[in-house]
Write a protein that holds these residues in place. Structure first.
Motif, PDB file in Angstrom:
ATOM      1  N   ILE A  37       0.852  -1.195   0.000  1.00  0.00           N
ATOM      2  CA  ILE A  37       0.000   0.000   0.000  1.00  0.00           C
ATOM      3  C   ILE A  37       0.884   1.241   0.000  1.00  0.00           C
ATOM      4  N   SER A  38       0.416   2.293  -0.608  1.00  0.00           N
ATOM      5  CA  SER A  38       1.217   3.513  -0.665  1.00  0.00           C
ATOM      6  C   SER A  38       0.329   4.730  -0.465  1.00  0.00           C
ATOM      7  N   GLY A  39       0.967   5.879  -0.410  1.00  0.00           N
ATOM      8  CA  GLY A  39       0.233   7.134  -0.303  1.00  0.00           C
ATOM      9  C   GLY A  39      -0.319   7.382   1.088  1.00  0.00           C
ATOM     10  N   PRO A  40      -1.391   8.197   1.183  1.00  0.00           N
ATOM     11  CA  PRO A  40      -1.958   8.521   2.498  1.00  0.00           C
ATOM     12  C   PRO A  40      -2.378   7.274   3.275  1.00  0.00           C
ATOM     13  N   MET A  41      -2.671   6.179   2.585  1.00  0.00           N
ATOM     14  CA  MET A  41      -3.092   4.965   3.283  1.00  0.00           C
ATOM     15  C   MET A  41      -1.978   4.392   4.127  1.00  0.00           C
ATOM     16  N   VAL A  42      -0.774   4.327   3.555  1.00  0.00           N
ATOM     17  CA  VAL A  42       0.334   3.742   4.320  1.00  0.00           C
ATOM     18  C   VAL A  42       0.811   4.725   5.388  1.00  0.00           C
ATOM     19  N   ARG A  43       0.728   6.019   5.080  1.00  0.00           N
ATOM     20  CA  ARG A  43       1.136   7.011   6.078  1.00  0.00           C
ATOM     21  C   ARG A  43       0.147   7.033   7.238  1.00  0.00           C
TER      22      ARG A  43
END
Lengths: 189, 397
Positions: free
Chosen positions: B241-247
């Motif tokens: 997962i990447s982007g705001p989801m992983v953050r």
């Protein structure tokens, strides 16, 4: 859930809703910003990318725009090579038999305006072309040029010109073959 | 729900809903129900269809079915030259067209080894960050809409309209922008644009506090999102997962900082990371909060860009009209509002790519949907899908 937590929840909910409502109420007393199109309209940006404006007397039918088009929606036919006559500044030579753009395909990316050596095609200001069949989505710019128009006139504009002042102005300008786009509106390369 | 006891009958039922003739083994006594959510459903963000296996209010399994918006984007690229494909990248993630243009231009420039003028890089970053704000605004507005709050949507779209007006002045289009192209940007900034941009940032920054009051710290909203759809560190890494989801899950992964491109090394900004402020770390509220914080960081970046942009200079590298690129393979990554957007181009020389593969962040992020929706209540499904924030144009390509 304990009784304390239960009432706490109710208190928090009512509190956060009233905070939200106070913001909404603040905007309730401001002036409306809605514009009643078509009687009123917002100004379009100078670089607005609408339906093309085409100057047939400058076009040398070099096919550069048709080659640049990603969706192949520009159709050009000529009888013989054309080139700009230095004396008059207009294109001369063969006849430009057809210059048509299929607006059911066009995606208004403005890639066609970039390579044009004579700057005869650019993006105009109109955005509401309409017709009764798909066939009418294909605009024959050479036919329009015989009427003295550089861009197609939307049906509604033709029919309602006497009712809305700005539409009448626009209609007159298009009928007179003037550009809706000013020279200053065309962005430099 | 419970394991089959001896006296219940288990039948093989074929609903014809799952592809490949997969039949479901369903316990008829407990009356599970297959429920189609979508493709035409107000809270699935486009033509996403999710087949939910429900037992009363409880979700036993959720399976996203995609492909309703497939337009052969990768195949189309094989027949277009590198400039022409920009218009198609607009329509991948149509809420963040500028970011897609930028990613595509970066990939081609890496392949053809093109130097982009400094001013062009700044214009690119300005327009990309503006579009990041616009994209997050839609995401936050529609998330409120999914959970029953209509007002934030109107506020979000009011500010988004401002950004779209700026785009209209910049390049003449509002949604399908086609502004950033290979070698730089298509046109220079219009006169007075930076001043208007500064006015926008001054106007926008106080509005984020308004959103916080309207939605972020609304008690009902917190109750609906906190501790719902928790993505653990493990799940986040397993599903890439990447982007705001992983953050949101507390992993500070941001390509703008980790593998900086364009002029990001010259800009100061913080990577917003979820902290589990309202519940478990990595829940829907954290993912939402990361987006709100990112909008603040975008404003910070925009202010720096306004100060640092070179006043003069070319805005596009001189390139031949029929650009021939060397043979080779290249993969360029980009931090899209939704995550890592990657373009993998294989070229065999000539003016067109031989093969293009797009790594769409929405597509990858959507994969964990079935894991997140297992064992939750039906009303939590829109909250989870909304927090994944998919754009179907990019999932299906």
């Amino acid at each position: 859930m304990s009784a304390k937590a239960y009432f706490r929840n109710i208190y928090d909910t009512v509190k956060s809703i009233s905070i939200g409502m106070s913001i909404t109420l603040k905007y309730c007393f401001q002036n409306t910003v809605t514009v009643q199109y078509p009687e009123q309209r917002l100004a379009l940006a100078p670089r607005y990318r609408g339906i093309h404006e085409f100057q047939a007397d400058l076009c040398i039918a070099c096919d550069q725009c048709a080659k640049a088009c990603p969706v192949d929606c520009i159709y050009i036919e000529k009888s013989a090579p054309r080139k700009i006559d230095k004396a008059t500044g207009k294109a001369a030579g063969g006849e430009l038999q057809r210059f048509a753009i299929d607006y059911s395909k066009c995606m208004f990316c403005a890639l066609c305006t970039e390579p044009c050596p004579t700057s005869c095609i650019h993006m105009g200001k109109l955005h509401d072309h309409s017709g009764y069949s798909r066939r009418e989505a294909v605009v024959e710019f050479t036919e329009l040029d015989k009427l003295g128009q550089r861009t197609p006139l939307p049906l509604w504009m033709d029919r309602n010109a006497d009712k809305i002042p700005w539409v009448e102005d626009e209609r007159k300008r298009i009928k007179a073959g003037q550009l809706a786009t000013n020279a200053a509106d065309i962005p430099g390369r | 729900m419970s394991a089959n006891s001896d006296n219940t009958t288990v039948r093989q039922l074929s609903y014809g809903l799952l592809p490949g003739g997969l039949d479901e083994s369903i316990d008829v006594q407990t009356e599970e129900m297959l429920l189609n959510m979508g493709p035409q459903h107000p809270s699935t963000h486009g033509v996403l269809r999710i087949v939910l296996r429900t037992d009363g209010e409880l979700i036993l399994g959720a399976e996203p079915h995609i492909g309703y918006l497939h337009r052969c984007k990768e195949k189309i690229a094989e027949n277009l030259n590198y400039y022409q494909y920009v218009g198609y990248t607009d329509r991948l993630d149509y809420l963040a067209a500028m970011n897609n243009n930028h990613a595509w231009a970066m990939a081609v420039e890496k392949l053809a080894d093109i130097q982009v003028p400094k001013r062009a890089e700044y214009i690119r970053v300005i327009s990309s960050e503006l579009n990041r704000i616009a994209s997050h605004l839609v995401s936050f507005g529609t998330y409120g809409l999914d959970l029953g709050g209509f007002a934030p949507f109107l506020y979000a779209f009011r500010e988004r309209e401002y950004i779209l007006d700026l785009f209209e002045q910049l390049c003449g289009a509002r949604l399908t922008l086609s502004y950033i192209n290979v070698g730089g940007v298509t046109w220079d900034l219009p006169p007075g644009f930076l001043q208007k941009l500064e006015e926008f940032v001054d106007y926008f920054e106080p509005k984020i506090a308004e959103y916080d009051q309207l939605l972020t710290y609304n008690h009902i909203f917190i109750k609906r999102t906190a501790n719902v759809g928790v993505i653990s560190r493990d799940v986040a890494t397993r599903y890439a997962i990447s982007g705001p989801m992983v953050r949101g899950s507390g992993i500070p992964l941001d390509l703008r900082r980790d593998r900086p491109y364009s002029v990001y090394p010259e800009l100061q900004f913080d990577v917003a990371v979820g902290r589990g402020a309202q519940g478990a770390l990595g829940d829907c509220w954290d993912r939402y909060w990361v987006k709100m914080e990112e909008m603040r960081q975008c404003c910070k970046i925009l202010r720096q860009c306004i100060k640092q942009i070179p006043a003069e200079g070319p805005f596009r590298a001189k390139l031949p009209r029929a650009m021939r690129v060397p043979a080779g393979e290249v993969y360029a990554e980009y931090e899209n509002p939704r995550g890592h957007l990657g373009f993998y181009i294989e070229s065999q020389g000539g003016t067109m790519p031989y093969r293009l593969k797009i790594r769409g962040p929405s597509f990858v992020n959507l994969a964990c949907c079935s894991e997140l929706c297992r064992g939750v209540l039906l009303a939590d499904v829109p909250a989870i899908i909304g927090s994944i924030d998919v754009v179907m144009g990019e999932v299906d390509r």
